[in-house]
Design a protein around this motif. Structure first.
Motif, PDB file in Angstrom:
ATOM      1  N   SER A  66      86.975  17.929  70.649  1.00 13.46           N
ATOM      2  CA  SER A  66      87.230  16.610  71.253  1.00 13.46           C
ATOM      3  C   SER A  66      88.688  16.221  71.088  1.00 13.46           C
ATOM      4  N   SER A  75      91.349  15.764  74.031  1.00 19.25           N
ATOM      5  CA  SER A  75      91.919  14.432  74.236  1.00 19.25           C
ATOM      6  C   SER A  75      93.437  14.439  74.212  1.00 19.25           C
ATOM      7  N   LEU A  98      84.955   9.872  75.665  1.00 23.79           N
ATOM      8  CA  LEU A  98      85.345  10.926  74.721  1.00 23.79           C
ATOM      9  C   LEU A  98      86.859  10.956  74.544  1.00 23.79           C
ATOM     10  N   THR A  99      87.571  10.814  75.673  1.00 23.57           N
ATOM     11  CA  THR A  99      89.029  10.877  75.606  1.00 23.57           C
ATOM     12  C   THR A  99      89.589   9.737  74.757  1.00 23.57           C
ATOM     13  N   VAL A 100      88.945   8.565  74.828  1.00 27.23           N
ATOM     14  CA  VAL A 100      89.427   7.433  74.024  1.00 27.23           C
ATOM     15  C   VAL A 100      89.195   7.711  72.524  1.00 27.23           C
ATOM     16  N   GLY A 111      88.626  10.580  71.050  1.00 28.13           N
ATOM     17  CA  GLY A 111      89.393  11.760  70.661  1.00 28.13           C
ATOM     18  C   GLY A 111      90.873  11.458  70.517  1.00 28.13           C
ATOM     19  N   SER A 112      91.397  10.561  71.375  1.00 29.51           N
ATOM     20  CA  SER A 112      92.817  10.200  71.257  1.00 29.51           C
ATOM     21  C   SER A 112      93.073   9.521  69.924  1.00 29.51           C
ATOM     22  N   LEU A 132      91.435   9.993  67.108  1.00 25.14           N
ATOM     23  CA  LEU A 132      91.440  11.042  66.083  1.00 25.14           C
ATOM     24  C   LEU A 132      92.725  11.864  66.151  1.00 25.14           C
TER      25      LEU A 132
END
Lengths: 429, 164
Positions: free
Chosen positions: A272, A276, B56-58, B60-61, B63
């Motif tokens: 992930s 990302s 997920l992108t939010v 994951g960003s 993290l």
């Protein structure tokens, strides 16, 4: 003029170490606000910039790569190549290059390949008397191949920007990837011979090779499934990616029994994060390039290139130099978003095939991954050997020269890129 | 490291990221299977997958910020004197947070418009679109904590480094 100020501000932010995605995002928001392009849409555009089915291939290929990496499949593959070519001059260097090439067919990201292969082969290489910077440079450079050899995240992004079929791009990357790999092998061999890096003591017997082949057959089947499925037109790249995820999960959990269910959480989290990092740049680079195109900057830049370049060959050479230069300071994804929108009208004006150009473009990007200061592969390699990036970069020079030679060949012979996708019926120029 | 991880508790944002990605992959995989094996397509579920991808992108960003993993140039930063470094860290964290504040502000405005005015439904599944939107501002909490943790640890690192 105002846009020039924004562009300079973007470069300054980047230079002081603000993340590329943040710098692009701020530049995009300021452009949209300042030129009154509808700032209210920024929220929705954030979502629509990510929510696309073809881009789903990014997290899925990343996930499949992380699973295979945690399953320690790279070691199995390296062992196989060691038995096969280890005894030759520069044996371990060749093993490293071949393992990187193979890993490139499993993973679509350069730094991931550097890390996976580096962890396995750097220590043995140093133990066998290879200079550690040379070892790092060899792996960093061979890992460039993973963005040319499919699956490749760079091709997914190129397809997303230009509208060229990602399936066709993947298939087009096969021959150029193998050719670049052959060039890398040649350089590794020549340097090893000059410096007297000897091969391993013994060659694997046929029986040992067969045993190793049997052990690694499940890993070897992965690219066969991915590429075979795409080549035969059975899967779209996103579908192939998700099949790769569950295939590698099956292999890792049930065949090699190398990951537990608890590891799976960590694997999912790591994938992930990696996905990302890419999407953070994709979404804001897309927004920035959209803003730049609406206010007409893109057209102006395109016209300037068309005016300067007398013909297609000169254009390609000039742009290659620009790309190699940009590759030193920016990552492949940002460059794609900043440059490709400008190049699309240029390609049309010069009647250049966009699929063929995609291969050239990505090959130039690949070289950038191994050139400082933002050579992501070099960084990863330098970290692994706990050495400084400058000495690794110095050792990478012969490889980069070879890559540039291959890039020129690819630029002169379109058929090398176009033959397979046309034959597979995936593309008509 | 493996040892430490055994006892480490899995944080909520880790769970969210893992579950989102696994769900996305599972839906997409079931789609592939059903299409090729049973010649039956749940193509409408694609809509869910791509919207979970946004969420997920939010997460994951966030993290990625926390791990200091966002891509950027450090060549110049590395040779900065300590005072500049501190300033660069603050600018970087401030702008990253500001960017998400701006995105969230306009997403929330869009949600408000949807609830009061448009009441649009998604094309395939007829789910009210604000449900898809709302994940962005909610999950952004993890982006802000991630940016904060990254900046705090970098500043601590500078202190520990002492004067240069």
């Amino acid at each position: 003029m105002e846009f020039a100020v924004i562009a300079v501000a973007f470069l300054v932010l980047m230079a002081i170490g603000v993340p590329i995605g943040t710098s692009l995002g701020i530049a995009a928001v300021v452009t949209i606000y300042f030129f009154d392009l509808g700032i209210g849409m920024v929220g929705i555009n954030f979502s629509t910039g990510i929510a696309s089915f073809p881009l789903l291939a990014v997290p899925f290929f990343v996930l499949a790569g992380v699973i295979l990496e945690k399953a320690k499949l790279a070691a199995t593959i390296a062992e196989f190549f060691e038995l096969l070519v280890g005894k030759s001059v520069g044996g371990l260097a060749m093993v490293a290059v071949l393992t990187c090439m193979f890993w490139g067919a499993l993973s679509g990201s350069g730094p991931a390949t550097t890390a996976a292969v580096g962890l396995i082969l750097l220590a043995p290489m140093v133990k066998h008397g290879y200079d550690k910077s040379f070892a790092g440079a060899t792996i960093a450079n061979a890992s460039d191949l993973s963005i040319i050899i499919p699956p490749s995240i760079a091709f997914i992004i190129y397809g997303n920007i230009t509208g060229v079929s990602v399936s066709a791009l993947f298939v087009a990357g096969v021959v150029p990837g193998l050719l670049t790999g052959a060039g890398t092998l040649l350089v590794a061999y020549l340097i090893s011979r000059k410096r007297g890096y000897r091969g391993l003591e013994k060659r694997g017997s046929l029986k040992e090779i067969l045993v190793a082949l049997k052990k690694s057959i499940w890993a070897i089947l992965t690219p066969v499934i991915i590429l075979g499925g795409i080549y035969a037109g059975i899967f779209t790249p996103t579908e192939a990616a998700v099949v790769a995820v569950f295939y590698s999960l099956f292999v890792a959990v049930f065949i090699y029994r190398s990951i537990s269910w608890r590891d799976l959480i960590k694997i999912l989290v790591d994938a992930s994060v990696t996905s990302s990092v890419i999407m953070f740049i994709v979404v804001f680079a897309g927004m920035f390039s959209w803003g730049a195109s609406v206010i007409g900057v893109i057209d102006k830049a395109a016209n300037a290139i068309i005016e300067i370049a007398p013909n297609a060959v000169v254009m390609i050479i000039l742009v290659n130099f620009l790309l190699l230069g940009l590759g030193m300071i920016l990552d492949a994804i940002s460059i794609s978003y900043l440059i490709m929108p400008i190049l699309i009208p240029v390609l049309i004006a010069f009647h250049i095939d966009p699929l063929w150009y995609g291969v050239i473009f990505i090959s130039a990007m690949a070289i950038g991954q191994a050139t400082p200061p933002v050579g992501v592969n070099l960084f990863t390699a330098a970290n692994l050997i706990k050495g400084d990036i400058d000495s690794v970069a110095k050792e990478a020079i012969p490889y980069v020269v070879m890559d540039v030679i291959i890039l020129i060949i690819l630029s002169l012979v379109p058929l090398l890129s176009l033959y397979l996708p046309i034959k597979a019926g995936l593309y008509t120029p | 490291m493996g040892q430490a991880n055994q006892h480490q508790h899995i944080r909520i944002d880790h769970w969210i990221a893992a579950i989102l990605l696994f769900t996305m992959a599972s839906i997409a995989f079931i789609n592939v299977l059903s299409r090729y094996l049973f010649h039956f397509s749940f193509a409408a579920t694609e809509e869910i997958t791509i919207n979970l991808f946004v969420w997920l992108t939010v997460v994951g960003s966030g993290l990625a910020f926390e791990r200091g993993g966002q891509m950027g140039m450090v060549t110049l930063y590395n040779i900065f004197p300590k005072k500049f470094k501190r300033l660069a860290i603050l600018i970087s964290a401030g702008l990253s947070a500001l960017l998400f504040v701006i995105v969230d502000y306009y997403v929330i405005q869009a949600i408000y418009d949807e609830l009061t005015l448009f009441q649009a439904k998604s094309a395939a599944l007829e789910i009210p679109v604000w449900i898809y939107y709302i994940g962005v501002p909610i999950l952004s909490v993890f982006v802000f904590t991630g940016i904060y943790r990254d900046a705090a640890s970098k500043l601590d690192g500078l202190e520990a480094e002492g004067d240069r």
